[in-house]
Design a protein around this motif. Structure first.
Motif, short mmCIF file in Angstrom:
data_model
loop_
_atom_site.label_atom_id
_atom_site.label_comp_id
_atom_site.label_asym_id
_atom_site.label_seq_id
_atom_site.Cartn_x
_atom_site.Cartn_y
_atom_site.Cartn_z
N LYS A 75 1.91 7.46 -6.07
CA LYS A 75 0.67 7.90 -6.73
C LYS A 75 0.33 7.05 -7.95
O LYS A 75 -0.12 7.54 -8.97
N THR A 76 0.54 5.73 -7.79
CA THR A 76 0.16 4.81 -8.86
C THR A 76 -0.26 3.48 -8.25
O THR A 76 0.51 2.88 -7.50
N PRO A 77 -1.47 2.99 -8.54
CA PRO A 77 -1.92 1.72 -7.96
C PRO A 77 -1.23 0.50 -8.57
O PRO A 77 -1.41 -0.61 -8.08
N GLN A 78 -0.45 0.71 -9.64
CA GLN A 78 0.24 -0.42 -10.25
C GLN A 78 1.59 -0.71 -9.57
O GLN A 78 2.27 -1.66 -9.93
N LYS B 165 2.21 2.52 -3.38
CA LYS B 165 1.13 3.01 -4.25
C LYS B 165 0.79 4.45 -3.89
O LYS B 165 0.57 5.30 -4.76
N TYR C 272 -3.70 -7.91 0.91
CA TYR C 272 -4.58 -6.80 1.26
C TYR C 272 -5.55 -7.07 2.40
O TYR C 272 -6.00 -6.13 3.06
N SER D 253 2.52 -4.94 -7.00
CA SER D 253 1.28 -5.71 -7.00
C SER D 253 1.26 -6.69 -5.84
O SER D 253 2.28 -6.96 -5.20
N LEU E 160 0.80 -1.23 0.00
CA LEU E 160 0.00 0.00 0.00
C LEU E 160 0.83 1.28 0.00
O LEU E 160 0.51 2.24 -0.70
#
Length: 433
Positions: A323-326, A319, A384, A329, A316
């Motif tokens: 500033k990128t959710p990719q 990300k 998660y 992983s 988390l």
């Protein structure tokens, strides 16, 4: 002893990624001998029902200090140097060998209950953590923490202790050893060179702390005119297989050094945040091909040894900061917590993934829990939503060490009682911050 985990979902390697498949896992003595169908001549002594279970390779905690577990929640909300030298060091001066032993047992209980089957430990009281590891069935890499100035007798004494502990534990193949120069602010340049030379001579790896805080970087820059990572390279610390904890303040040039010297970096998100030390540039390290693994640091700074919590933060934090959710992983994070850790420890041929021929170091998770319901994407769930309480059974070196969440190899009630005696004697329960 022949153990079969029957009809379970399992995280299995497939190329450079992991997949989840339903299968059976066969264990003979200390190794996985078959996945799917039983091997010829298999003698079944124990069956673990895998229905509604997920089998994962045991998590690998690549940086901790097990002897500090009794210091949980006694030195919080302090700046790094105040925490270390103002609070923790005075407590360490009061410690006995028995304190370190019981604290290591507490750490092992916590790690085992949250799916960790191997840990990389830096400690002060020789023979105590190794004793706890031997008795509990855990796997560990042990480093006697080294502090020294030049060729002083105190530093030489600690080196002798490191070798004494290594040589005394040759009867246990679950234990391996490295040299552990603490940090460049507790080991001067000459002593770091001495440790590096000893590591080369003894064919041992190194485990150290580098670039953990802004104050450390500033201090080393003022004294030596370079970063802690550059100093370590100059002193030969990276001329043997090296594991470096933190690197929260690593520069682009530092990352290039780490990559070039094939250094493994252990990121410790909770500890770094709690002590206000920032976020390691893990995304840049991964982009440049640095082997990144995961650790908790000690319960004195974390205040937990739960690798699921650390995995969640790892997946988390970057990300958010990037500033990128990719960024990182769930699949990548899980590999960082398993096979990358094995690679850092030089044990990737033995542990870190569920494969035929590897050691049977496994955690079996219960899927009939809220955190895994619904079962949409279990790999995502590991990063998660899992919290460690899902771990039902643990197998290390082919031996069941926990079953039905009951530790079979350590007397939990006795450990808790001994820990309470320690904090009462030291009056740690009366400290206020």
């Amino acid at each position: 002893m022949g153990i079969v985990i029957k009809n379970a979902l399992a995280v299995l390697p497939q190329g450079t990624e992991d997949v989840i498949k339903e299968t059976s896992i066969y264990i003979e003595k200390d190794r996985i001998t078959a996945i799917g169908d039983a091997p010829g001549g298999f003698v079944q002594d124990k069956v673990i029902d895998g229905r509604d279970k997920l089998v994962i390779p045991g998590l690998i905690n690549c940086h901790t200090h097990s002897y500090m577990s009794f210091m949980r929640n006694v030195a919080d909300d302090l700046s790094f140097m105040d925490w270390l030298f103002g609070s923790i060091d005075p407590i360490e001066q009061q410690m006995t060998d028995e304190d370190a032993y019981w604290s290591a047992n507490l750490a092992i209980i916590e790690m085992m209950k949250s799916g960790t089957t191997c840990f990389n430990d830096m400690q002060m009281n020789i023979h105590q953590t190794t004793r706890a590891v031997k008795e509990s069935g855990m796997r560990a890499v042990i480093c006697r923490g080294l502090v020294g100035s030049g060729n002083d007798e105190a530093g030489q004494m600690r080196l002798r202790q490191a070798y004494e502990e290594r040589d005394a534990a040759k009867d246990c193949d679950r234990l391996t050893f490295r040299l552990g120069p603490h940090a460049p602010y507790t080991c001067d340049e000459e002593f770091l060179k001495i440790v590096a030379a000893e590591a080369r001579k003894e064919k041992m790896g190194i485990h150290t702390h580098l670039s953990e805080s802004v104050s450390e970087v500033r201090q080393i820059q003022e004294k030596y005119g370079c970063t802690p990572i550059a100093l370590a390279e100059k002193c030969g610390i990276f001329d043997v297989p090296a594991i470096v904890a933190h690197c929260a303040q690593a520069t682009e040039e530092d990352i290039d050094i780490l990559k070039r010297k094939k250094v493994s970096v252990v990121t410790n998100p909770a500890s770094n945040m709690k002590l206000g030390n920032g976020f390691a540039p893990i995304s840049k390290m991964l982009e440049k091909g640095v082997n990144v693994c995961l650790g908790t640091d000690s319960a004195a700074s974390n205040n937990s040894l739960n690798m699921f919590h650390e995995l969640n933060l790892l997946a988390l934090i970057h990300k958010g900061t990037g500033k990128t959710p990719q960024c990182i992983s769930a699949k990548e994070g899980f590999r960082i917590a398993t096979i990358n850790g094995a690679r850092a420890l030089g044990l990737e041929q033995e542990i870190g993934s569920i494969e035929i021929g590897k050691k049977a170091d496994l955690a079996v998770l219960d899927l009939n829990v809220p955190s895994f319901t619904p079962r949409n994407n279990l790999l995502a769930g590991l990063a998660y939503s899992a919290n460690g309480s899902e771990v039902d059974t643990v197998i290390i070196d082919g031996r069941v060490t926990m079953e039905g969440r009951r530790i079979l190899t350590v007397d939990e009630a006795l450990v808790y009682r001994k820990i309470q005696e320690i904090i009462t004697r030291m009056e740690l329960d009366k400290r206020q911050y």
